[in-house]
Write a protein that holds these residues in place. Sequence first.
Motif, PDB file in Angstrom:
ATOM      1  N   LYS A 131       0.841  -1.209   0.000  1.00 15.93           N
ATOM      2  CA  LYS A 131       0.000   0.000   0.000  1.00 15.93           C
ATOM      3  C   LYS A 131       0.873   1.255   0.000  1.00 15.93           C
ATOM      4  O   LYS A 131       0.409   2.357   0.322  1.00 15.93           O
ATOM      5  N   ASN A 132       2.124   1.104  -0.375  1.00 15.48           N
ATOM      6  CA  ASN A 132       3.061   2.233  -0.472  1.00 15.48           C
ATOM      7  C   ASN A 132       3.884   2.131  -1.752  1.00 15.48           C
ATOM      8  O   ASN A 132       5.040   2.549  -1.797  1.00 15.48           O
ATOM      9  N   HIS A 133       3.280   1.583  -2.791  1.00 18.54           N
ATOM     10  CA  HIS A 133       4.014   1.259  -4.011  1.00 18.54           C
ATOM     11  C   HIS A 133       4.631   2.500  -4.666  1.00 18.54           C
ATOM     12  O   HIS A 133       5.745   2.431  -5.201  1.00 18.54           O
ATOM     13  N   TRP A 134       3.923   3.614  -4.630  1.00 17.89           N
ATOM     14  CA  TRP A 134       4.425   4.830  -5.275  1.00 17.89           C
ATOM     15  C   TRP A 134       5.638   5.407  -4.546  1.00 17.89           C
ATOM     16  O   TRP A 134       6.394   6.196  -5.105  1.00 17.89           O
ATOM     17  N   ARG A 135       5.845   4.972  -3.299  1.00 14.21           N
ATOM     18  CA  ARG A 135       6.953   5.483  -2.498  1.00 14.21           C
ATOM     19  C   ARG A 135       8.184   4.587  -2.568  1.00 14.21           C
ATOM     20  O   ARG A 135       9.314   5.073  -2.671  1.00 14.21           O
ATOM     21  N   SER A 192       8.514   4.064  14.972  1.00 15.78           N
ATOM     22  CA  SER A 192       7.809   3.423  16.077  1.00 15.78           C
ATOM     23  C   SER A 192       7.153   2.153  15.577  1.00 15.78           C
ATOM     24  O   SER A 192       7.197   1.831  14.386  1.00 15.78           O
ATOM     25  N   ASP A 193       6.512   1.461  16.498  1.00 17.94           N
ATOM     26  CA  ASP A 193       5.825   0.226  16.146  1.00 17.94           C
ATOM     27  C   ASP A 193       4.353   0.452  15.854  1.00 17.94           C
ATOM     28  O   ASP A 193       3.604  -0.503  15.652  1.00 17.94           O
ATOM     29  N   SER A 194       3.901   1.721  15.842  1.00 17.42           N
ATOM     30  CA  SER A 194       2.472   2.016  15.697  1.00 17.42           C
ATOM     31  C   SER A 194       2.230   3.003  14.557  1.00 17.42           C
ATOM     32  O   SER A 194       3.097   3.822  14.224  1.00 17.42           O
ATOM     33  N   VAL A 195       1.047   2.936  13.970  1.00 13.82           N
ATOM     34  CA  VAL A 195       0.635   3.872  12.928  1.00 13.82           C
ATOM     35  C   VAL A 195      -0.703   4.499  13.297  1.00 13.82           C
ATOM     36  O   VAL A 195      -1.513   3.909  14.009  1.00 13.82           O
ATOM     37  N   GLU A 196      -0.904   5.701  12.797  1.00 13.90           N
ATOM     38  CA  GLU A 196      -2.192   6.371  12.948  1.00 13.90           C
ATOM     39  C   GLU A 196      -2.982   6.183  11.664  1.00 13.90           C
ATOM     40  O   GLU A 196      -2.520   6.556  10.579  1.00 13.90           O
ATOM     41  N   VAL A 197      -4.150   5.589  11.769  1.00 10.78           N
ATOM     42  CA  VAL A 197      -4.965   5.256  10.603  1.00 10.78           C
ATOM     43  C   VAL A 197      -6.123   6.241  10.469  1.00 10.78           C
ATOM     44  O   VAL A 197      -6.794   6.560  11.459  1.00 10.78           O
ATOM     45  N   SER A 198      -6.343   6.722   9.254  1.00 15.15           N
ATOM     46  CA  SER A 198      -7.471   7.606   8.962  1.00 15.15           C
ATOM     47  C   SER A 198      -8.347   6.965   7.905  1.00 15.15           C
ATOM     48  O   SER A 198      -7.862   6.247   7.014  1.00 15.15           O
ATOM     49  N   SER A 199      -9.644   7.230   7.980  1.00 19.43           N
ATOM     50  CA  SER A 199     -10.607   6.688   7.021  1.00 19.43           C
ATOM     51  C   SER A 199     -11.381   7.836   6.405  1.00 19.43           C
ATOM     52  O   SER A 199     -11.957   8.665   7.118  1.00 19.43           O
ATOM     53  N   LEU A 200     -11.363   7.903   5.066  1.00 21.96           N
ATOM     54  CA  LEU A 200     -12.022   8.988   4.341  1.00 21.96           C
ATOM     55  C   LEU A 200     -12.984   8.395   3.311  1.00 21.96           C
ATOM     56  O   LEU A 200     -12.631   7.475   2.574  1.00 21.96           O
ATOM     57  N   SER A 201     -14.202   8.905   3.260  1.00 26.38           N
ATOM     58  CA  SER A 201     -15.198   8.391   2.312  1.00 26.38           C
ATOM     59  C   SER A 201     -15.131   9.172   1.012  1.00 26.38           C
ATOM     60  O   SER A 201     -14.858  10.373   0.991  1.00 26.38           O
ATOM     61  N   ALA A 202     -15.377   8.480  -0.089  1.00 26.22           N
ATOM     62  CA  ALA A 202     -15.379   9.083  -1.422  1.00 26.22           C
ATOM     63  C   ALA A 202     -16.743   8.858  -2.068  1.00 26.22           C
ATOM     64  O   ALA A 202     -17.272   7.741  -2.023  1.00 26.22           O
ATOM     65  N   ILE A 211      -8.724  12.021  -3.536  1.00 28.41           N
ATOM     66  CA  ILE A 211      -8.297  11.816  -2.150  1.00 28.41           C
ATOM     67  C   ILE A 211      -6.971  11.063  -2.103  1.00 28.41           C
ATOM     68  O   ILE A 211      -6.054  11.414  -1.356  1.00 28.41           O
ATOM     69  N   ILE A 212      -6.861  10.012  -2.915  1.00 30.24           N
ATOM     70  CA  ILE A 212      -5.613   9.242  -2.960  1.00 30.24           C
ATOM     71  C   ILE A 212      -4.441  10.124  -3.354  1.00 30.24           C
ATOM     72  O   ILE A 212      -3.358  10.068  -2.766  1.00 30.24           O
ATOM     73  N   ASP A 213      -4.661  10.979  -4.360  1.00 28.86           N
ATOM     74  CA  ASP A 213      -3.598  11.871  -4.816  1.00 28.86           C
ATOM     75  C   ASP A 213      -3.200  12.868  -3.735  1.00 28.86           C
ATOM     76  O   ASP A 213      -2.012  13.182  -3.560  1.00 28.86           O
ATOM     77  N   GLN A 214      -4.176  13.344  -2.983  1.00 34.62           N
ATOM     78  CA  GLN A 214      -3.904  14.311  -1.918  1.00 34.62           C
ATOM     79  C   GLN A 214      -3.165  13.678  -0.741  1.00 34.62           C
ATOM     80  O   GLN A 214      -2.475  14.376   0.006  1.00 34.62           O
ATOM     81  N   LYS A 215      -3.310  12.387  -0.564  1.00 38.30           N
ATOM     82  CA  LYS A 215      -2.749  11.703   0.607  1.00 38.30           C
ATOM     83  C   LYS A 215      -1.451  10.963   0.310  1.00 38.30           C
ATOM     84  O   LYS A 215      -1.023  10.120   1.095  1.00 38.30           O
ATOM     85  N   LYS A 216      -0.807  11.290  -0.793  1.00 40.53           N
ATOM     86  CA  LYS A 216       0.423  10.588  -1.150  1.00 40.53           C
ATOM     87  C   LYS A 216       1.585  10.895  -0.215  1.00 40.53           C
ATOM     88  O   LYS A 216       2.631  10.257  -0.284  1.00 40.53           O
ATOM     89  N   GLY A 217       1.412  11.868   0.663  1.00 47.59           N
ATOM     90  CA  GLY A 217       2.433  12.142   1.658  1.00 47.59           C
ATOM     91  C   GLY A 217       2.392  11.180   2.827  1.00 47.59           C
ATOM     92  O   GLY A 217       3.308  11.164   3.654  1.00 47.59           O
ATOM     93  N   HIS A 240      -8.249   4.495   3.065  1.00 49.09           N
ATOM     94  CA  HIS A 240      -7.569   4.369   4.352  1.00 49.09           C
ATOM     95  C   HIS A 240      -6.131   4.835   4.190  1.00 49.09           C
ATOM     96  O   HIS A 240      -5.449   4.460   3.230  1.00 49.09           O
ATOM     97  N   THR A 241      -5.672   5.639   5.121  1.00 49.19           N
ATOM     98  CA  THR A 241      -4.278   6.079   5.137  1.00 49.19           C
ATOM     99  C   THR A 241      -3.651   5.704   6.476  1.00 49.19           C
ATOM    100  O   THR A 241      -4.349   5.523   7.479  1.00 49.19           O
ATOM    101  N   ALA A 242      -2.329   5.588   6.476  1.00 53.96           N
ATOM    102  CA  ALA A 242      -1.616   5.274   7.715  1.00 53.96           C
ATOM    103  C   ALA A 242      -0.300   6.032   7.747  1.00 53.96           C
ATOM    104  O   ALA A 242       0.398   6.135   6.737  1.00 53.96           O
ATOM    105  N   MET A 243       0.017   6.561   8.932  1.00 56.04           N
ATOM    106  CA  MET A 243       1.270   7.279   9.152  1.00 56.04           C
ATOM    107  C   MET A 243       1.943   6.729  10.406  1.00 56.04           C
ATOM    108  O   MET A 243       1.283   6.514  11.432  1.00 56.04           O
ATOM    109  N   TYR A 244       3.241   6.476  10.321  1.00 56.50           N
ATOM    110  CA  TYR A 244       3.972   6.031  11.503  1.00 56.50           C
ATOM    111  C   TYR A 244       3.961   7.136  12.554  1.00 56.50           C
ATOM    112  O   TYR A 244       4.157   8.315  12.245  1.00 56.50           O
ATOM    113  N   LEU A 245       3.731   6.758  13.794  1.00 56.12           N
ATOM    114  CA  LEU A 245       3.784   7.707  14.894  1.00 56.12           C
ATOM    115  C   LEU A 245       5.232   8.033  15.226  1.00 56.12           C
ATOM    116  O   LEU A 245       6.162   7.371  14.757  1.00 56.12           O
TER     117      LEU A 245
END
Length: 283
Positions: A131-135, A192-202, A211-217, A240-245
Amino acid sequence: MVNLLLKHIDHVVAWGGATYDCSYIYKPKDEVELKKIFEIARTQGLTIAFRGSGQSYGDASMNGEHVLVDLSGWNKIISWDSSTGEITVQCGVTIEQLWRKVISSGWWPPVVPGTMQPTVGGCLAMNIHGKNHWRVGSFGEHVIGFTALLGNGEIVSCDKNDSSGLFHSMIGSFGMLGCFLTITLQLKKVNSDSVEVSSLSASNFDDLLMIIDQKKGCDYVVGWLDCVASDAIIGRGVVHTAMYLEAVEYENDNLITRYDLPDKLFLLPYKYIWIILKLFNHH
């Protein structure tokens, strides 16, 4: 010693539960037995496929009425350097085994599939994406080297400096050029060993792609589509997006228990979920 003539055909089911077949299944104990299987299959005009955890959606690990080599028992971690993140494993080591070994040292596989059970050999043979193929690209881009048994019975050792082209040819070859034996990976350092997950509806497909394009960071992004939506709302779904804490103190291997999934869905044990799902599959 393996004797192909004395074996019988066994029933094999694909991971999705919708396809099945019958194959000659063998579980070699070592490279000697694996070579013997290659030799006998060649003399009898049979093809060979490889199976780790059997997590392929389709029939990639089935090979109906031909030879299927089960390598799930080749699951040893050969070496691990926590200072560099370099790890060498047998082909049957699962992604779950991999991250459980390294997470307490602050490392993580750079590319992971949607479940924990696929083997490292299978991931490399299919050159899977995450889920991070572009990176970070696909699984094979993080392989330092490997050993493999080719179809002619030769065992080879390859790395990125291989001038013959075999290194890049084997990666993503679906096992058609041979069998991975051991694989050396470069893992990635995580804060860290944890990620913060966000859920956005389209609301539709254009909205989902925006939304996917905006969240590529973010470290990870994945979109889920509502496949029954149509007309103006076609492509409706959830992103769904996830960022390491930020860095936290690692509490040795005790933290690993926090990642264990529940063994039940409501009151039904997970091992029986497939029975319900099978009602929605067809052949």
